[in-house]
Design a protein around this motif. Structure first.
Motif, PDB file in Angstrom:
ATOM      1  N   SER A 162     -16.120  -6.660 -18.528  1.00  0.00           N
ATOM      2  CA  SER A 162     -17.436  -7.153 -18.108  1.00  0.00           C
ATOM      3  C   SER A 162     -18.376  -7.281 -19.299  1.00  0.00           C
ATOM      4  O   SER A 162     -19.137  -8.241 -19.403  1.00  0.00           O
ATOM      5  CB  SER A 162     -18.044  -6.219 -17.058  1.00  0.00           C
ATOM      6  N   VAL A 163     -18.320  -6.300 -20.197  1.00  0.00           N
ATOM      7  CA  VAL A 163     -19.123  -6.381 -21.420  1.00  0.00           C
ATOM      8  C   VAL A 163     -18.660  -7.549 -22.276  1.00  0.00           C
ATOM      9  O   VAL A 163     -19.467  -8.319 -22.809  1.00  0.00           O
ATOM     10  CB  VAL A 163     -19.034  -5.062 -22.220  1.00  0.00           C
ATOM     11  N   LYS A 164     -17.337  -7.705 -22.398  1.00  0.00           N
ATOM     12  CA  LYS A 164     -16.790  -8.806 -23.193  1.00  0.00           C
ATOM     13  C   LYS A 164     -17.214 -10.160 -22.625  1.00  0.00           C
ATOM     14  O   LYS A 164     -17.579 -11.078 -23.389  1.00  0.00           O
ATOM     15  CB  LYS A 164     -15.264  -8.709 -23.237  1.00  0.00           C
ATOM     16  N   ASN A 165     -17.171 -10.299 -21.306  1.00  0.00           N
ATOM     17  CA  ASN A 165     -17.563 -11.564 -20.687  1.00  0.00           C
ATOM     18  C   ASN A 165     -19.011 -11.910 -21.024  1.00  0.00           C
ATOM     19  O   ASN A 165     -19.347 -13.079 -21.269  1.00  0.00           O
ATOM     20  CB  ASN A 165     -17.376 -11.497 -19.178  1.00  0.00           C
ATOM     21  N   TRP A 166     -19.860 -10.878 -21.041  1.00  0.00           N
ATOM     22  CA  TRP A 166     -21.267 -11.126 -21.388  1.00  0.00           C
ATOM     23  C   TRP A 166     -21.396 -11.553 -22.846  1.00  0.00           C
ATOM     24  O   TRP A 166     -22.126 -12.498 -23.162  1.00  0.00           O
ATOM     25  CB  TRP A 166     -22.103  -9.875 -21.131  1.00  0.00           C
ATOM     26  N   ILE A 167     -20.683 -10.867 -23.737  1.00  0.00           N
ATOM     27  CA  ILE A 167     -20.727 -11.224 -25.157  1.00  0.00           C
ATOM     28  C   ILE A 167     -20.243 -12.660 -25.368  1.00  0.00           C
ATOM     29  O   ILE A 167     -20.800 -13.418 -26.172  1.00  0.00           O
ATOM     30  CB  ILE A 167     -19.877 -10.247 -25.992  1.00  0.00           C
ATOM     31  N   LEU A 168     -19.200 -13.058 -24.644  1.00  0.00           N
ATOM     32  CA  LEU A 168     -18.650 -14.401 -24.786  1.00  0.00           C
ATOM     33  C   LEU A 168     -19.611 -15.479 -24.290  1.00  0.00           C
ATOM     34  O   LEU A 168     -19.659 -16.588 -24.840  1.00  0.00           O
ATOM     35  CB  LEU A 168     -17.329 -14.515 -24.020  1.00  0.00           C
ATOM     36  N   GLU A 169     -20.381 -15.171 -23.261  1.00  0.00           N
ATOM     37  CA  GLU A 169     -21.247 -16.169 -22.644  1.00  0.00           C
ATOM     38  C   GLU A 169     -22.636 -16.232 -23.275  1.00  0.00           C
ATOM     39  O   GLU A 169     -23.214 -17.315 -23.386  1.00  0.00           O
ATOM     40  CB  GLU A 169     -21.375 -15.884 -21.144  1.00  0.00           C
ATOM     41  N   SER A 184     -27.919 -15.274 -27.189  1.00  0.00           N
ATOM     42  CA  SER A 184     -29.272 -14.851 -27.537  1.00  0.00           C
ATOM     43  C   SER A 184     -29.310 -13.782 -28.622  1.00  0.00           C
ATOM     44  O   SER A 184     -30.238 -13.758 -29.445  1.00  0.00           O
ATOM     45  CB  SER A 184     -29.996 -14.302 -26.295  1.00  0.00           C
ATOM     46  N   TYR A 185     -28.304 -12.889 -28.633  1.00  0.00           N
ATOM     47  CA  TYR A 185     -28.403 -11.698 -29.465  1.00  0.00           C
ATOM     48  C   TYR A 185     -27.159 -11.440 -30.317  1.00  0.00           C
ATOM     49  O   TYR A 185     -26.044 -11.772 -29.925  1.00  0.00           O
ATOM     50  CB  TYR A 185     -28.616 -10.454 -28.584  1.00  0.00           C
ATOM     51  N   LYS A 186     -27.416 -10.822 -31.466  1.00  0.00           N
ATOM     52  CA  LYS A 186     -26.368 -10.186 -32.254  1.00  0.00           C
ATOM     53  C   LYS A 186     -26.767  -8.721 -32.381  1.00  0.00           C
ATOM     54  O   LYS A 186     -27.870  -8.404 -32.816  1.00  0.00           O
ATOM     55  CB  LYS A 186     -26.236 -10.844 -33.628  1.00  0.00           C
ATOM     56  N   ILE A 187     -25.856  -7.847 -31.987  1.00  0.00           N
ATOM     57  CA  ILE A 187     -26.176  -6.421 -31.900  1.00  0.00           C
ATOM     58  C   ILE A 187     -25.519  -5.662 -33.041  1.00  0.00           C
ATOM     59  O   ILE A 187     -24.311  -5.771 -33.255  1.00  0.00           O
ATOM     60  CB  ILE A 187     -25.704  -5.843 -30.549  1.00  0.00           C
ATOM     61  N   ARG A 188     -26.317  -4.895 -33.767  1.00  0.00           N
ATOM     62  CA  ARG A 188     -25.792  -4.016 -34.806  1.00  0.00           C
ATOM     63  C   ARG A 188     -26.076  -2.561 -34.405  1.00  0.00           C
ATOM     64  O   ARG A 188     -27.106  -2.246 -33.834  1.00  0.00           O
ATOM     65  CB  ARG A 188     -26.455  -4.302 -36.160  1.00  0.00           C
ATOM     66  N   ARG A 189     -25.116  -1.687 -34.720  1.00  0.00           N
ATOM     67  CA  ARG A 189     -25.254  -0.257 -34.440  1.00  0.00           C
ATOM     68  C   ARG A 189     -25.409   0.033 -32.949  1.00  0.00           C
ATOM     69  O   ARG A 189     -25.975   1.046 -32.561  1.00  0.00           O
ATOM     70  CB  ARG A 189     -26.417   0.341 -35.239  1.00  0.00           C
ATOM     71  N   GLY A 190     -24.907  -0.870 -32.123  1.00  0.00           N
ATOM     72  CA  GLY A 190     -24.905  -0.634 -30.694  1.00  0.00           C
ATOM     73  C   GLY A 190     -23.653   0.130 -30.290  1.00  0.00           C
ATOM     74  O   GLY A 190     -22.651   0.132 -31.001  1.00  0.00           O
ATOM     75  N   SER A 191     -23.700   0.780 -29.139  1.00  0.00           N
ATOM     76  CA  SER A 191     -22.577   1.589 -28.670  1.00  0.00           C
ATOM     77  C   SER A 191     -22.229   1.257 -27.229  1.00  0.00           C
ATOM     78  O   SER A 191     -23.023   0.675 -26.494  1.00  0.00           O
ATOM     79  CB  SER A 191     -22.900   3.084 -28.785  1.00  0.00           C
ATOM     80  N   ILE A 192     -21.024   1.663 -26.857  1.00  0.00           N
ATOM     81  CA  ILE A 192     -20.588   1.620 -25.463  1.00  0.00           C
ATOM     82  C   ILE A 192     -20.354   3.055 -25.010  1.00  0.00           C
ATOM     83  O   ILE A 192     -19.679   3.829 -25.689  1.00  0.00           O
ATOM     84  CB  ILE A 192     -19.308   0.793 -25.305  1.00  0.00           C
ATOM     85  N   ASP A 213     -21.662 -13.507 -30.924  1.00  0.00           N
ATOM     86  CA  ASP A 213     -21.659 -12.238 -31.660  1.00  0.00           C
ATOM     87  C   ASP A 213     -20.219 -11.793 -31.893  1.00  0.00           C
ATOM     88  O   ASP A 213     -19.699 -10.904 -31.231  1.00  0.00           O
ATOM     89  CB  ASP A 213     -22.428 -11.179 -30.869  1.00  0.00           C
ATOM     90  N   ASN A 214     -19.561 -12.418 -32.866  1.00  0.00           N
ATOM     91  CA  ASN A 214     -18.160 -12.118 -33.149  1.00  0.00           C
ATOM     92  C   ASN A 214     -17.964 -10.704 -33.661  1.00  0.00           C
ATOM     93  O   ASN A 214     -16.912 -10.096 -33.462  1.00  0.00           O
ATOM     94  CB  ASN A 214     -17.604 -13.120 -34.164  1.00  0.00           C
ATOM     95  N   ASN A 215     -18.959 -10.154 -34.340  1.00  0.00           N
ATOM     96  CA  ASN A 215     -18.856  -8.803 -34.880  1.00  0.00           C
ATOM     97  C   ASN A 215     -18.650  -7.786 -33.760  1.00  0.00           C
ATOM     98  O   ASN A 215     -17.831  -6.870 -33.876  1.00  0.00           O
ATOM     99  CB  ASN A 215     -20.122  -8.470 -35.668  1.00  0.00           C
ATOM    100  N   TYR A 216     -19.373  -7.943 -32.660  1.00  0.00           N
ATOM    101  CA  TYR A 216     -19.258  -7.039 -31.510  1.00  0.00           C
ATOM    102  C   TYR A 216     -17.951  -7.300 -30.763  1.00  0.00           C
ATOM    103  O   TYR A 216     -17.307  -6.379 -30.254  1.00  0.00           O
ATOM    104  CB  TYR A 216     -20.447  -7.267 -30.574  1.00  0.00           C
ATOM    105  N   LEU A 217     -17.549  -8.567 -30.728  1.00  0.00           N
ATOM    106  CA  LEU A 217     -16.387  -8.976 -29.944  1.00  0.00           C
ATOM    107  C   LEU A 217     -15.085  -8.389 -30.479  1.00  0.00           C
ATOM    108  O   LEU A 217     -14.189  -8.023 -29.704  1.00  0.00           O
ATOM    109  CB  LEU A 217     -16.298 -10.505 -29.930  1.00  0.00           C
TER     110      LEU A 217
END
Length: 309
Positions: free
Chosen positions: A217-224, A227-235, A291-295
C-alpha cells in the motif's frame, strides 16, 4: 495546559526514532517534540529546484523543502484535498494538532499530538525501518563516508529499532535500539527481520502476507504520487504477539492489515498488523518526479518478506 503523563510505552518512543520515556496526554495520544528548523534552507519564494553548477560532479541532488518542519507538513496534509495528500492520510498516524509542553526550566516546547499506534496491544511487536539509500538534504551535501547502517547503501533501507515479544512466554526475545542496529552486519539485520516475523510459529506465513500487504500500500502511493520526495522517513510496523497462537489458525481466520481502518470494526481474534509511514521533518518538492530513493528500499523489503509467505 493539559495534564501530561510520562509513559514508558513499548511503542510510543519509536515516533522519535528510539524507544524512550515519552509523554502522553490524558486522551492517550503521543506527544512528539517538533523538530524546529528541520529544513534550514526553506524558502517559500522558491518554486523550482535549484541546480548547482557542480551537481553532476558532486552527485548531490538539490531539493526544495515542502515545509519548515514536521508540524507544517502534518497540517498541510490534514487540510489538503489533493489526491496525493488524501491517499497519504490513510498511511500515516492520525494527527490531532500541536501542544506546548513546559520544561522544568520554564521554557515551552511545541509537540505534535499523534495517534498511539500500539493502543490496545498487550504485547506490541514493533519494527522501525528508515527507508532510502540516500539521506542527504540541503546544506548537508552528499555523504562521502561509509553509511552508519550496513544495509542502507546496498538495500535502500536500514533497521533503526526492533522489539519482539514471545507469543507464549510473553517475554522479550529481541529489543534493539538505534545504537545497537548501527553495529549490525547485513546478515544480522536480516536475522532480526526473521525474528520479527516469528518464524517458529505457524502464524508466521499469515503475518508476512499481511505485512507485505501494508508495504505494498505504501509502495502504491509512492508509485502514484508526484508531490513529494522523502528523506530520513521511516516505516513503522506493529502487531500484537498476544494474538499469535502456537497452533495453526483456522482456515476461516485470516490476518487483517490495518491502514486507515477503524480497529474497532475488526474481529478481536484477528491478528492486526499496522504499517505506517512516520517521520516527515525532511520532505521535499518532487516537481512531478517519482521518489525512486524511497522506492528502492520498499522493493527490497517486500522481496525479503515474500520469501516467507
Amino acid at each position: 495546559m493539559e495534564d501530561l503523563v510520562p509513559c514508558e510505552h513499548q511503542v510510543a518512543g519509536w515516533h522519535n526514532g528510539a524507544l524512550s520515556c515519552v509523554l502522553k496526554n490524558k486522551k492517550g495520544h503521543i506527544l512528539k517534540p517538533v523538530k524546529l528548523n528541520a529544513n534550514p534552507t526553506y524558502d517559500s519564494s522558491v518554486s523550482q529546484p535549484i541546480k548547482k553548477d557542480n551537481a553532476k560532479e558532486t552527485g548531490c541532488e538539490e531539493l526544495i523543502p515542502v515545509c519548515r518542519d514536521e508540524r507544517e507538513f502534518y497540517e498541510k496534509v490534514r487540510s489538503s484535498s489533493k489526491s496525493d495528500d488524501v491517499a497519504l492520510k490513510a498511511l500515516i498516524p492520525k494527527y490531532y494538532g500541536c501542544q506546548e509542553v513546559k520544561k522544568e526550566d520554564g521554557s515551552c516546547i511545541p509537540h505534535l499530538i499523534l495517534e498511539d499506534l500500539a493502543y490496545g496491544m498487550v504485547l506490541p511487536c514493533v519494527m522501525d525501518i528508515k527507508v532510502g539509500a540516500s539521506q542527504d538534504y540541503p546544506n548537508k551535501g552528499k555523504v562521502t563516508n561509509k553509511s552508519k547502517y550496513a544495509t542502507q547503501d546496498s538495500h535502500g533501507f536500514c533497521l533503526t529499532g526492533v522489539r519482539v515479544f514471545h507469543p507464549i512466554e510473553s517475554q522479550l526475545t529481541l529489543d534493539l535500539r538505534p545504537d545497537s542496529c548501527k553495529q549490525f552486519t547485513t546478515n544480522e539485520v536480516f536475522n532480526a527481520l526473521e525474528v520479527f516475523i516469528q518464524q517458529s510459529f505457524p502464524f508466521s506465513k499469515q503475518l508476512c502476507e499481511s505485512l507485505i500487504e501494508g508495504l505494498q500500500s505504501v509502495k502504491n502511493w509512492i508509485l502514484e504520487q508526484r508531490s513529494y520526495k522523502i528523506r530520513r522517513g521511516s516505516i513503522l510496523i506493529l502487531y500484537d504477539a498476544k494474538d499469535i497462537s502456537d497452533e495453526s489458525p483456522p482456515a476461516s481466520l485470516a490476518t487483517s492489515f490495518i491502514n486507515g481502518k477503524d480497529d474497532q470494526k475488526q474481529k478481536p481474534e484477528q491478528l492486526k498488523v499496522k504499517v505506517k509511514m512516520i517521520d516527515f521533518a525532511h520532505v521535499f518538492q518532487a516537481f512531478g518526479e517519482q521518489d525512486n530513493n524511497y522506492l528502492v528500499g520498499l522493493n527490497k523489503l517486500i522481496d525479503f518478506f515474500s520469501k516467507f509467505k
